[in-house]
Design a protein around this motif. Structure first.
Motif, mmCIF file in Angstrom:
data_model
loop_
_atom_site.group_PDB
_atom_site.id
_atom_site.type_symbol
_atom_site.label_atom_id
_atom_site.label_comp_id
_atom_site.label_asym_id
_atom_site.label_seq_id
_atom_site.Cartn_x
_atom_site.Cartn_y
_atom_site.Cartn_z
ATOM 1 N N SER A 26 0.809 -1.205 0.000
ATOM 2 C CA SER A 26 0.000 0.000 0.000
ATOM 3 C C SER A 26 0.846 1.261 0.000
ATOM 4 C CB SER A 26 -0.921 0.006 1.234
ATOM 5 O OG SER A 26 -0.140 0.015 2.415
ATOM 6 N N GLY A 27 2.184 1.144 0.038
ATOM 7 C CA GLY A 27 3.051 2.313 0.017
ATOM 8 C C GLY A 27 2.839 3.201 1.212
ATOM 9 N N GLY A 28 2.786 2.618 2.409
ATOM 10 C CA GLY A 28 2.457 3.358 3.609
ATOM 11 C C GLY A 28 3.550 4.304 4.069
ATOM 12 N N VAL A 29 3.174 5.182 5.004
ATOM 13 C CA VAL A 29 4.107 6.102 5.634
ATOM 14 C C VAL A 29 4.074 5.873 7.138
ATOM 15 C CG1 VAL A 29 3.950 7.835 3.826
ATOM 16 C CG2 VAL A 29 2.354 7.923 5.736
ATOM 17 N N LEU A 30 5.214 6.091 7.781
ATOM 18 C CA LEU A 30 5.309 5.806 9.209
ATOM 19 C C LEU A 30 4.376 6.693 10.018
ATOM 20 C CD1 LEU A 30 6.694 4.204 11.441
ATOM 21 C CD2 LEU A 30 8.499 5.930 11.468
ATOM 22 N N CYS A 31 4.460 8.002 9.830
ATOM 23 C CA CYS A 31 3.626 8.952 10.570
ATOM 24 C C CYS A 31 3.053 9.997 9.615
ATOM 25 C CB CYS A 31 4.430 9.646 11.666
ATOM 26 S SG CYS A 31 4.849 8.574 13.064
ATOM 27 N N PRO A 32 1.815 9.858 9.188
ATOM 28 C CA PRO A 32 1.214 10.870 8.323
ATOM 29 C C PRO A 32 1.205 12.239 8.998
ATOM 30 C CG PRO A 32 -0.135 8.879 8.395
ATOM 31 C CD PRO A 32 0.912 8.728 9.459
ATOM 32 N N ALA A 33 1.283 13.288 8.200
ATOM 33 C CA ALA A 33 1.325 14.643 8.742
ATOM 34 C C ALA A 33 0.066 14.987 9.532
ATOM 35 C CB ALA A 33 1.519 15.647 7.609
ATOM 36 N N ASP A 34 -1.061 14.361 9.186
ATOM 37 C CA ASP A 34 -2.315 14.685 9.863
ATOM 38 C C ASP A 34 -2.661 13.703 10.985
ATOM 39 O OD1 ASP A 34 -2.872 12.480 8.302
ATOM 40 O OD2 ASP A 34 -4.550 13.385 7.204
ATOM 41 N N ALA A 35 -1.719 12.852 11.386
ATOM 42 C CA ALA A 35 -2.002 11.859 12.427
ATOM 43 C C ALA A 35 -2.327 12.527 13.756
ATOM 44 C CB ALA A 35 -0.815 10.918 12.593
ATOM 45 N N THR A 36 -3.329 12.023 14.433
ATOM 46 C CA THR A 36 -3.641 12.485 15.791
ATOM 47 C C THR A 36 -2.820 11.741 16.832
ATOM 48 O OG1 THR A 36 -5.509 10.939 15.854
ATOM 49 C CG2 THR A 36 -5.974 13.221 15.208
ATOM 50 N N PHE A 37 -2.299 10.575 16.446
ATOM 51 C CA PHE A 37 -1.372 9.810 17.290
ATOM 52 C C PHE A 37 -0.487 8.980 16.389
ATOM 53 C CE2 PHE A 37 -0.061 5.861 19.326
ATOM 54 C CZ PHE A 37 0.566 6.345 20.469
ATOM 55 N N CYS A 38 0.793 8.912 16.721
ATOM 56 C CA CYS A 38 1.717 8.063 15.982
ATOM 57 C C CYS A 38 2.899 7.735 16.877
ATOM 58 C CB CYS A 38 2.199 8.769 14.716
ATOM 59 S SG CYS A 38 3.175 7.689 13.634
ATOM 60 N N SER A 39 3.253 6.471 16.951
ATOM 61 C CA SER A 39 4.399 6.085 17.768
ATOM 62 C C SER A 39 4.993 4.775 17.282
ATOM 63 C CB SER A 39 3.998 5.931 19.242
ATOM 64 O OG SER A 39 5.117 5.577 20.033
ATOM 65 N N SER A 40 6.341 4.712 17.322
ATOM 66 C CA SER A 40 7.075 3.473 17.098
ATOM 67 C C SER A 40 7.725 2.994 18.388
ATOM 68 C CB SER A 40 8.138 3.673 16.017
ATOM 69 O OG SER A 40 7.532 3.916 14.773
ATOM 70 N N ASP A 76 11.372 5.037 22.865
ATOM 71 C CA ASP A 76 11.977 5.360 24.159
ATOM 72 C C ASP A 76 11.065 4.848 25.260
ATOM 73 O OD1 ASP A 76 10.003 7.452 24.888
ATOM 74 O OD2 ASP A 76 10.969 8.603 23.296
ATOM 75 N N ASN A 77 11.504 4.967 26.500
ATOM 76 C CA ASN A 77 10.796 4.356 27.619
ATOM 77 C C ASN A 77 9.670 5.202 28.183
ATOM 78 O OD1 ASN A 77 12.266 1.901 27.778
ATOM 79 N ND2 ASN A 77 13.979 2.983 28.749
ATOM 80 N N ALA A 78 9.468 6.395 27.651
ATOM 81 C CA ALA A 78 8.386 7.240 28.129
ATOM 82 C C ALA A 78 7.058 6.812 27.511
ATOM 83 C CB ALA A 78 8.673 8.696 27.779
ATOM 84 N N MET A 79 5.975 7.023 28.254
ATOM 85 C CA MET A 79 4.670 6.759 27.683
ATOM 86 C C MET A 79 4.480 7.676 26.482
ATOM 87 S SD MET A 79 0.918 6.513 29.495
ATOM 88 C CE MET A 79 0.664 8.263 29.814
ATOM 89 N N PRO A 80 4.000 7.159 25.354
ATOM 90 C CA PRO A 80 3.895 7.989 24.147
ATOM 91 C C PRO A 80 3.062 9.242 24.382
ATOM 92 C CG PRO A 80 3.522 5.685 23.627
ATOM 93 C CD PRO A 80 3.565 5.772 25.113
ATOM 94 N N ALA A 81 3.476 10.330 23.749
ATOM 95 C CA ALA A 81 2.744 11.584 23.849
ATOM 96 C C ALA A 81 1.297 11.382 23.414
ATOM 97 C CB ALA A 81 3.414 12.644 22.984
ATOM 98 N N LYS A 82 0.373 11.972 24.159
ATOM 99 C CA LYS A 82 -1.081 11.953 23.920
ATOM 100 C C LYS A 82 -1.751 10.673 24.389
ATOM 101 C CE LYS A 82 -0.798 15.000 19.861
ATOM 102 N NZ LYS A 82 -1.207 15.167 18.433
#
Length: 320
Positions: free
Chosen positions: A96-110, A113-119
């Motif tokens: 599907s030719g995906g992208v890791l984090c779209p510019a309009d994402a409301t949440f995105c994380s890989s 790091d050890n912190a709880m992801p933002a949002k």
């Protein structure tokens, strides 16, 4: 079934089989027992890349596939196969030719790091708590980058909270897309019992009034208050259980389009459509605006679940 318990969720995929998706020339690392995807070399996948009712999917026409330790398949509408001996490999871009984090994402994380992801919001007994009770960043198994998110198992990890282990993240109100990678190493995803790996909700509370689940219930399915929708030709067919399962030891690309206003929910597995649930659920009291993921153990057993490359937003991120 379907009662939320509070306190005390590929790119190779198939139904009842192991497979892998190929694509362009990118390089994302797969680890320990995952299927492997190569670039333009190897055996080319078919131009359609979907093998119908069996749920076997493959990447774009230029993709090549090399099998990991779990084996791999690639092909067009009739399906071909190629097996390799390596336990890991470099992944190309998905069909599907995906992208890791779209510019309009409301949440995105890989989960790098050890912190709880933002949002993200974590609640234990309906109150905010320390997310490390139920989750850890794992550098030993990942789809891309250098780490993933593991849901702790109550039977193997001291301190795990119990049945409800979910993170809640923001989503566009009423309609949104989710892309995530998921893996289990000990059990296939999609057993006969009802357990939950994610869902669209109207609030971040553990007992959300609205929760359109990504669940296992006689196979991978949508479940809302025990109203279940399965992939075509799976579920309970002529009274017999026919589960659509995702094999253990592999990363599986899951995409969902939730639309509570139209009451239509769509599931794609490795870019291939599997469920188009129209007029579902029967009613939605409030628009969905939250996505939850993790594990809600309703009928057990406890298990370790890994997530990686999660993206939520108004547009489709696509498989990587």
């Amino acid at each position: 079934m379907g009662v939320w318990v509070v306190g005390a969720a590929v790119c190779g995929v198939c139904a009842l089989g192991a497979c892998s998706a190929g694509g362009g020339d990118g390089g994302r690392a797969n680890q320990a027992g995952t299927s492997s995807v190569s670039g333009s070399g190897g055996s080319a996948a078919g131009s359609v890349g979907t093998a119908g009712g069996a749920g076997v999917t493959a990447g774009g026409s230029s993709g090549g596939v090399a099998g990991g330790s779990a084996g791999a398949t690639a092909g067009g509408s009739t399906g071909g196969s190629a097996a390799g001996g390596g336990s890991s490999g470099a992944g190309g871009a998905g069909g599907s030719g995906g992208v890791l984090c779209p510019a309009d994402a409301t949440f995105c994380s890989s989960f790098e790091d050890n912190a709880m992801p933002a949002k993200a919001v974590y609640k234990f007994n309906a109150a905010p708590g320390d997310w490390s009770r139920d989750f850890e960043v794992d550098t030993t198994l990942f789809h891309g980058g250098k780490s993933s998110l593991r849901v702790k198992s109550g039977s193997a990890d001291s301190g795990a909270s119990g049945a409800y282990q979910m993170l809640a993240v923001p989503a566009p109100s009423g309609s949104f897309w989710v892309r995530l990678y998921i893996q289990q190493t000990e059990l296939d995803i999609g057993g006969l019992d009802h357990n939950v790996f994610g869902g669209a909700a109207d609030s971040d509370e553990p007992n959300s009034p609205v929760m359109i689940e990504l669940a296992e219930d006689v196979g991978v399915a949508f479940n809302t208050n025990d109203a279940v929708r399965w992939p075509m030709n799976y579920g309970r067919v002529n009274g017999a259980p026919m589960p659509f399962s995702l094999p253990k030891g592999m990363w599986h690309c899951i995409e969902i389009n939730y639309d509570s206003a139209k009451r239509e929910q769509k599931l794609f597995v490795n870019s291939a459509p599997q469920i188009d649930a129209t007029d579902y659920p029967a009613s939605v009291a409030n628009p969905v605006k939250i996505f939850k993921f993790g594990f809600n153990k309703l009928h057990g057993p406890p298990r370790k679940v890994w997530f990686d490359d999660v993206a939520v937003g108004p547009t489709r991120a696509g498989c990587l």
